[in-house]
Scaffold this active site. Structure first.
Site, PDB file in Angstrom:
ATOM      1  N   THR A   1     -16.744   1.659  28.035  1.00 18.66           N
ATOM      2  CA  THR A   1     -16.566   0.590  27.242  1.00 18.66           C
ATOM      3  C   THR A   1     -15.684  -0.251  27.613  1.00 18.66           C
ATOM      4  OG1 THR A   1     -17.885   2.039  26.150  1.00 18.66           O
ATOM      5  CG2 THR A   1     -17.630  -0.428  25.376  1.00 18.66           C
TER       6      THR A   1
ATOM      7  N   GLU B   1     -26.134   3.786  31.145  1.00 16.29           N
ATOM      8  CA  GLU B   1     -26.334   3.848  30.195  1.00 16.29           C
ATOM      9  C   GLU B   1     -27.855   4.264  29.256  1.00 16.29           C
ATOM     10  OE1 GLU B   1     -24.531   2.411  27.838  1.00 16.29           O
ATOM     11  OE2 GLU B   1     -23.501   1.257  28.996  1.00 16.29           O
TER      12      GLU B   1
ATOM     13  N   SER C   1     -26.409   3.583  20.683  1.00 17.72           N
ATOM     14  CA  SER C   1     -25.412   3.175  21.502  1.00 17.72           C
ATOM     15  C   SER C   1     -24.091   3.482  19.947  1.00 17.72           C
ATOM     16  CB  SER C   1     -25.176   2.229  21.465  1.00 17.72           C
ATOM     17  OG  SER C   1     -23.691   0.859  21.848  1.00 17.72           O
ATOM     18  N   SER C   2     -22.663   3.290  19.975  1.00 16.78           N
ATOM     19  CA  SER C   2     -22.090   3.940  18.884  1.00 16.78           C
ATOM     20  C   SER C   2     -20.574   2.731  18.862  1.00 16.78           C
ATOM     21  CB  SER C   2     -21.214   4.939  19.672  1.00 16.78           C
ATOM     22  OG  SER C   2     -21.744   6.423  18.799  1.00 16.78           O
TER      23      SER C   2
END
Length: 594
Positions: free
Chosen positions: A398, A437, A464-465
Site C-alpha cells: 500500500t 485485494e 480493509s484497514s
C-alpha cells in the site's frame, strides 16, 4: 529513497529536489518541510515533485494528489497503481466539510462464501496459492476514484493529471535498493509470468541499483486513458486485457524460480468491470481531546477502529500501556463486527463514548490484559464481553499521500494493490500489476455460529484497514495523516496521533518514533528500537513481544500551523525514506484562487 528522472521543469541539485520554474527561495524536498502556500508528502520524491509543481502552477490539493498518485503508479508499482483501489478523504475549505470516496475493489458476480475453498478437498487455499492467481483480483477502483475526485473537487482534467506520470514512465527513474529488494522478495512469483518477468526481471534477475527502470507500456496506457477516457479501462480494450489476464494468466512456458502452487484462473468478467461503481460514504467522526477526528467508513475498518481506540485511550490514560490495550480491544471488536456491510447502528455504537467506557473498564493500569481479548457485547453493559472473533491479517504493501493547498483544502489518500506486487501479474502490453485485494476476505467463517462480516460474495468489497485521517480543530484542519502497512495501518495512524497529541512530540518526532502494533495477538509486533526503549517498562506489566519487525508503516502527514503555515512530514528512514515539500518557506499569500 527514490531519485528523480529527467522531467520537464524538474531537476536534481546537490542540495536536493528543486522545481526549476519555482521561485529562487523554494525549499528542497526532504522528510520534513515547513512553509506556506501548499504542501505535499508522499513516500517518493518524484511523486512529491510532480504534485508540488501542480500546486505551484495553480492547481488545488485534489489536482496535485491525483498527479502524484499517478506517478506513484510508476515509481511505486508494487504498492499501488491503476490495477488496485483505495480510499480518498477530502476536506473542502469553503464548506468545511469532510467527504470520502470508496474506491475499494469488488468481487466478481460469481463469488460466493466458498470462493477460496478448493473444491477438490473442501479446504481453504493457502494464502499464496490464492494470492498468485486470477481468483484474488477484484475490479479496480483507483482510476474511477481519480476521475470522480477531479470532477467533484479538482480544477484540472484527468488527461492533464496523467501527463507527468506518463513522462516518468517513458523516461524512467534510477532503481534504488528498496525497489530492487521488493522484486527480489517476490521473484519466485514474478518469474512465473511472461509479462511480469519481461518488465521486472531483466536477464532473469532483479534490476541492479542505479539502472534506469522504464515502463513504456504503462506510459502508453496512461495516454490511451487520457485520450479515450476511463471507459477504455472499464468497458474497452484495457478491460478486455484485464479479463484475459485474470481468466488466462500469462504463465511462462519456461518459468524462472520455484513456485509451490498451481496458478489458478479467475472468473472476473467484462460485465464485472463495466458494472463497477464508486461509493461515497459519510466519514466516521469522533471527538478526541477537543479535536474532531474524521476517517474512512466501511468497507474500511480504519476509521471505526482508530476512533474507538482513541475513545478508549481518552477514557483512560495517554500512555503506551493504554495505547496497546486500546488497540487490542478495538481489533477484537473490529474482527467481530466490522465488514463492508456492517449496520450503521453497529458502527455508530463502536465509535461512541459509551462503548469506549464499556471497553476501557477492562484495562488495568498496572497489568496487561491476556491476549487475545474477547470482543465487547453489543447488547451488554459494564464490562461484558462476547465470543472471541479470530484475528485477520492483511498484506503489508500500500502507499499513502497527503496534500494541502494554499486555500486550505486537504486530501488524505491511501491506495493499494494489496500485497507487495499484488497478484504478481502484469497485464500484458499495459504495464500495470493487478491487485490481490480479494484475499482480504476471510477464506472461512471465523465467528463460530455467528455471522462473519467479511466472507466473499458477489460484488462485495472486502474489509480493509486503510485509515486516511483528517483531524479538525474548531472546524479547520489541524492534522492529516495516513500510512501503508496492512492491518498495522490502524496502529501506525493511532500511534502517530497519540505521539503528537498526548505525548508532547512534534510531528516529525511523532513520525520518526519507534512503533509497535498490538492487534489482539499474544505478542506485540514491534520495531527493535521500540522494544529496546520501552520494553523494560512494558514487560513488567505483562506485555509480551513477538519477533521484531524491521519497520511498521510508511506514513505521510501534514500539520497546519497558525497563520496558514504547514509542517509536511514523511518517513525519514522507513521504506527508504519519503519526501515532503512546501510551496514556499515564506508566507506568500497574495495570489488568489483560480
Amino acid at each position: 529513497m527514490r531519485f528523480l528522472p529527467a522531467l520537464t521543469a524538474l531537476s536534481l541539485t546537490t542540495a536536493g529536489l528543486v522545481v526549476t520554474s519555482a521561485p529562487a527561495h523554494a525549499a528542497p524536498a526532504a522528510p520534513t518541510a515547513t512553509g506556506y502556500g501548499g504542501a505535499i508528502a508522499t513516500v517518493d520524491p518524484t511523486a512529491t515533485a510532480v504534485g508540488l509543481k501542480v500546486l505551484r502552477d495553480g492547481g488545488n490539493a485534489v489536482d496535485a494528489a491525483i498527479a502524484a498518485a499517478a506517478t506513484l503508479g510508476v515509481t511505486e508499482p508494487f504498492s499501488a497503481g491503476i490495477g488496485g483501489g483505495g480510499f480518498f478523504v477530502h476536506y473542502d475549505a469553503r464548506t468545511r466539510r469532510v467527504q470520502t470516496i470508496d474506491g475499494r475493489e469488488t468481487a466478481p458476480a460469481t463469488a460466493g462464501e466458498k470462493y477460496f475453498i478448493d473444491p477438490t478437498d473442501g479446504l481453504p487455499y493457502e494464502f499464496n496459492e490464492a494470492r498468485v492467481s486470477g481468483l484474488s483480483t477484484g475490479v479496480p477502483g483507483t482510476l474511477a476514484t481519480w476521475e470522480s475526485a477531479l470532477k467533484r473537487w479538482g480544477t484540472r482534467s484527468l488527461a492533464s493529471s496523467l501527463r507527468p506520470a506518463a513522462e516518468v514512465a517513458d523516461k524512467g527513474f534510477p532503481v534504488d535498493a528498496t525497489f530492487r529488494q521488493q522484486i527480489a522478495d517476490i521473484q519466485g512469483a514474478f518469474g512465473q509470468f511472461t509479462s511480469t518477468r519481461a518488465l521486472y526481471l531483466p536477464g532473469g534477475a532483479p534490476p541492479a541499483v542505479g539502472t534506469i527502470q522504464r515502463n513504456p507500456d504503462l506510459a502508453a496506457t496512461y495516454r490511451l486513458i487520457a485520450s479515450k477516457g476511463t471507459g477504455v479501462f472499464y468497458r474497452g480494450a484495457v478491460a478486455d486485457d484485464i479479463v484475459r489476464t485474470v481468466q488466462h494468466p500469462p504463465i511462462a512456458a519456461d518459468p524462472t524460480g520455484t513456485w509451490a502452487y498451481p496458478i489458478r484462473p479467475g472468473t472476473l468478467t467484462r460485465a464485472d468491470l463495466a458494472g463497477y461503481r464508486l461509493r461515497y460514504p459519510v466519514p466516521t467522526r469522533s471527538g478526541y481531546r477537543g479535536l474532531t477526528v474524521y476517517g474512512m467508513s466501511t468497507p474500511s475498518s480504519g476509521g471505526t477502529a482508530v476512533g474507538e481506540a482513541l475513545n478508549i485511550i481518552e477514557a483512560g490514560r495517554p500512555d503506551l500501556h493504554h495505547y496497546l490495550e486500546a488497540s487490542a480491544l478495538a481489533f477484537a471488536d473490529r474482527n467481530r463486527y466490522v465488514g463492508a456491510y456492517s449496520k450503521k447502528s453497529v458502527l455508530k455504537k463502536l465509535i461512541s463514548d459509551d462503548w469506549a467506557k464499556q471497553r476501557a473498564c477492562l484495562i488495568d493500569p498496572a497489568k496487561a490484559l491476556v491476549k487475545p481479548v474477547p470482543p465487547g457485547d453489543l447488547n451488554g453493559a459494564g464490562c461484558t464481553t462476547a465470543t472471541t472473533g479470530a484475528p485477520v491479517e492483511e498484506g503489508q504493501s500500500t502507499t499513502n499521500l497527503t496534500v494541502a493547498d494554499r486555500w486550505g483544502n486537504v486530501v488524505e489518500y491511501t491506495f493499494t494493490i494489496e500485497a507487495t506486487g499484488g497478484n504478481t501479474m502484469v497485464v500484458p502490453g499495459r504495464g500495470f500489476l493487478l491487485n490481490n485485494e480479494l484475499t482480504d476476505f476471510n477464506f472461512t467463517p471465523t465467528q463460530g455460529e455467528a455471522a462473519d462480516p467479511n466472507l466473499p460474495g458477489p460484488g462485495k468489497r472486502p474489509r480493509s484497514s486503510m485509515s486516511p485521517t483528517i483531524v479538525l480543530k474548531d472546524g479547520k484542519p489541524f492534522l492529516a495523516l495516513g500510512s501503508p502497512g496492512g492491518a498495522t495501518i490502524i496502529t501506525t495512524v493511532l500511534q502517530v496521533l497519540v505521539n503528537r497529541i498526548d505525548l508532547g512530540m512534534t510531528l516529525p518526532e511523532a513520525m520518526a518514533a519507534p512503533r509497535a502494533s498490538q492487534r489482539n495477538s499474544a505478542g506485540i509486533q514491534a520495531e527493535p528500537a521500540f522494544r529496546a526503549r520501552y520494553g523494560p517498562s512494558l514487560s513488567p506489566l505483562g506485555h509480551t513481544f513477538a519477533a521484531d519487525v524491521a519497520e511498521l508503516g510508511a506514513a505521510t502527514a501534514i500539520e497546519f500551523t497558525r497563520g496558514g503555515g504547514f509542517i509536511a512530514s514523511a518517513e525519514p528512514v522507513r521504506r527508504g525514506g519519503g519526501a515532503a515539500a512546501v510551496n514556499s518557506p515564506i508566507d506568500d499569500s497574495t495570489r488568489g484562487r483560480p
